[in-house]
Design a protein around this motif. Structure first.
Motif, PDB file in Angstrom:
ATOM      1  N   PHE A   1       7.535  27.636  21.013  1.00 46.60           N
ATOM      2  CA  PHE A   1       7.051  26.703  20.011  1.00 46.60           C
ATOM      3  C   PHE A   1       8.180  25.785  19.558  1.00 46.60           C
TER       4      PHE A   1
ATOM      5  N   TYR B   1       8.755  23.711  15.923  1.00 41.88           N
ATOM      6  CA  TYR B   1       8.277  23.476  14.567  1.00 41.88           C
ATOM      7  C   TYR B   1       9.101  22.349  13.961  1.00 41.88           C
TER       8      TYR B   1
ATOM      9  N   GLN C   1      10.281  20.633  10.227  1.00 42.32           N
ATOM     10  CA  GLN C   1      10.387  20.816   8.780  1.00 42.32           C
ATOM     11  C   GLN C   1      10.945  19.535   8.168  1.00 42.32           C
TER      12      GLN C   1
ATOM     13  N   SER D   1      12.151  18.654   2.242  1.00 41.28           N
ATOM     14  CA  SER D   1      11.381  19.118   1.076  1.00 41.28           C
ATOM     15  C   SER D   1       9.894  19.261   1.356  1.00 41.28           C
ATOM     16  N   ARG D   2       9.551  19.435   2.606  1.00 39.80           N
ATOM     17  CA  ARG D   2       8.128  19.595   2.938  1.00 39.80           C
ATOM     18  C   ARG D   2       7.920  20.820   3.817  1.00 39.80           C
ATOM     19  N   GLN D   3       6.672  21.172   3.972  1.00 43.43           N
ATOM     20  CA  GLN D   3       6.276  22.385   4.660  1.00 43.43           C
ATOM     21  C   GLN D   3       6.570  22.312   6.155  1.00 43.43           C
ATOM     22  N   MET D   4       6.962  23.431   6.727  1.00 41.75           N
ATOM     23  CA  MET D   4       7.185  23.512   8.164  1.00 41.75           C
ATOM     24  C   MET D   4       5.837  23.532   8.883  1.00 41.75           C
TER      25      MET D   4
ATOM     26  N   LEU E   1       3.741  23.297  12.884  1.00 44.73           N
ATOM     27  CA  LEU E   1       3.826  23.431  14.332  1.00 44.73           C
ATOM     28  C   LEU E   1       3.711  22.058  14.982  1.00 44.73           C
TER      29      LEU E   1
ATOM     30  N   ARG F   1       3.207  23.865  21.410  1.00 45.79           N
ATOM     31  CA  ARG F   1       3.374  25.215  21.923  1.00 45.79           C
ATOM     32  C   ARG F   1       3.244  25.203  23.445  1.00 45.79           C
TER      33      ARG F   1
ATOM     34  N   MET G   1      14.120  18.584  10.289  1.00 42.62           N
ATOM     35  CA  MET G   1      14.785  19.647  11.024  1.00 42.62           C
ATOM     36  C   MET G   1      13.761  20.228  11.979  1.00 42.62           C
TER      37      MET G   1
ATOM     38  N   PHE H   1      12.859  23.264  14.689  1.00 37.61           N
ATOM     39  CA  PHE H   1      13.183  24.624  15.080  1.00 37.61           C
ATOM     40  C   PHE H   1      12.449  24.979  16.371  1.00 37.61           C
TER      41      PHE H   1
ATOM     42  N   SER I   1       8.403  36.437  15.914  1.00 35.48           N
ATOM     43  CA  SER I   1       9.015  35.414  16.744  1.00 35.48           C
ATOM     44  C   SER I   1      10.493  35.316  16.401  1.00 35.48           C
TER      45      SER I   1
ATOM     46  N   PHE J   1      13.623  32.604  16.002  1.00 30.30           N
ATOM     47  CA  PHE J   1      13.852  31.179  15.768  1.00 30.30           C
ATOM     48  C   PHE J   1      15.297  30.802  16.097  1.00 30.30           C
ATOM     49  N   GLY J   2      15.480  29.571  16.571  1.00 34.83           N
ATOM     50  CA  GLY J   2      16.807  29.001  16.698  1.00 34.83           C
ATOM     51  C   GLY J   2      17.320  28.571  15.331  1.00 34.83           C
ATOM     52  N   ASP J   3      18.560  28.084  15.309  1.00 34.22           N
ATOM     53  CA  ASP J   3      19.185  27.689  14.049  1.00 34.22           C
ATOM     54  C   ASP J   3      18.742  26.311  13.567  1.00 34.22           C
TER      55      ASP J   3
END
Lengths: 115, 112
Positions: free
Chosen positions: A35, A37, A39, A42-45, A47, A50, A89, A91, A103, A105-107
Motif C-alpha cells: 500500500f 498512504y 498524510q 494536519s489531515r487524516q491519512m 489510502l 494498493r 507525507m 507512507f 502491516s 510501515f516505512g518511515d
C-alpha cells in the motif's frame, strides 16, 4: 524480520511534473499486499493505492501508479502531473503475512510540490 | 465512507496523570490498531485487536494498555503520563479480509 524501507526522507517536484517515491521491503512470503498512504499536513491519512503481490499488472489510480518489481522487492509510487494538493507525507506499507493482522510501515517520505 | 473518530485532536496532560484516548469506528471492522507517529520514526504499532475483548501487543507496548469492550470502540490508556510519551497517536481500523487500513485524524498528546 519483515521490514519496509523508504530511502528518501524528502522529495520535491515542480507542479505538473512527475515524481517517483521509492520503497523496498523484505519478506520470504509469496502472498502479500502493498500500500501507499498519503498524510497531508494536519489531515487524516488516506489510502492512495494498493497492490496484490499475486497480480503482475501494476496498479493505477488516476495520476497515481506503482512500479511493482516482485523479484527485486521494490514498490515505487509514481505521481504524474503533480498538483499542489499532492504535498504530503507518503507512507509505504506492507501486509506481509496474511495470517497476521498487522502491516509494517516505512518511515515516510515528505513530498513538497513547488508552484 | 468509513468513519474513524478519535476523542481529541489535541491533549495536554501533566506527568503522572492517567490518559485515555478513545477511537470509534462506524464500519463494523474487526481489526483495530493504535500507532504512535514520531518524526523520522514512521508509524510504530502499540497494540492491536482482532475482536471484542481481544488484544495483542505491538512493537512498543511499554507504558500503554488497551481496552475493547465493544466492537466499534478501542481505547488506549497511558497508565502514567511521562514526557517521552509526547507524540501523535493514530487509530486505524481494518476489515479482516481486505488488509488496507482506515485512519482516524490523530491525537497530538503533549505531556508537561
Amino acid at each position: 524480520a519483515q521490514t519496509v524501507t523508504q530511502s528518501q526522507p524528502e522529495m520535491s517536484v515542480q507542479e505538473a511534473e512527475t515524481v517517483t517515491l521509492s520503497c523496498t521491503y523484505d519478506t520470504s512470503e509469496s502472498d502479500y499486499y502493498l500500500f501507499w498512504y498519503k498524510q497531508p499536513p494536519s489531515r487524516q491519512m488516506i489510502l492512495v493505492i494498493r497492490q496484490e503481490a499475486y497480480k503482475q499488472q501494476n496498479a493505477t489510480e488516476n495520476r497515481f501508479s506503482v512500479n511493482f518489481q516482485k523479484a527485486a522487492k521494490s514498490f515505487s509510487l509514481k505521481i504524474s502531473d503533480s498538483q499542489l494538493g499532492d504535498a504530503a507525507m507518503y507512507f509505504c506499507a506492507a501486509h506481509l503475512n496474511t495470517n497476521a493482522g498487522k502491516s509494517t510501515f516505512g518511515d515516510g517520505t515528505t513530498l513538497t510540490v513547488k508552484p | 465512507d468509513v468513519k474513524v473518530t478519535q476523542s481529541s485532536r489535541y491533549l495536554v496532560k501533566r506527568t503522572g496523570e492517567k490518559v485515555f484516548l478513545e477511537c470509534v469506528q462506524d464500519m463494523d471492522h474487526e481489526n483495530m490498531f493504535w500507532y504512535r507517529q514520531d518524526p523520522g520514526l514512521g508509524l510504530r504499532l502499540i497494540y492491536f485487536s482482532y475482536d471484542v475483548k481481544m488484544k495483542e501487543k505491538g512493537d512498543i507496548p511499554e507504558g500503554y494498555s488497551v481496552s475493547r469492550e465493544k466492537k466499534e470502540r478501542f481505547s488506549l490508556i497511558l497508565e502514567s503520563a511521562s514526557t517521552n510519551l509526547t507524540s501523535m497517536y493514530l487509530c486505524s481500523t481494518q476489515p479482516r479480509l481486505s488488509y488496507e487500513q482506515y485512519f482516524g485524524p490523530g491525537t497530538r498528546l503533549t505531556v508537561t
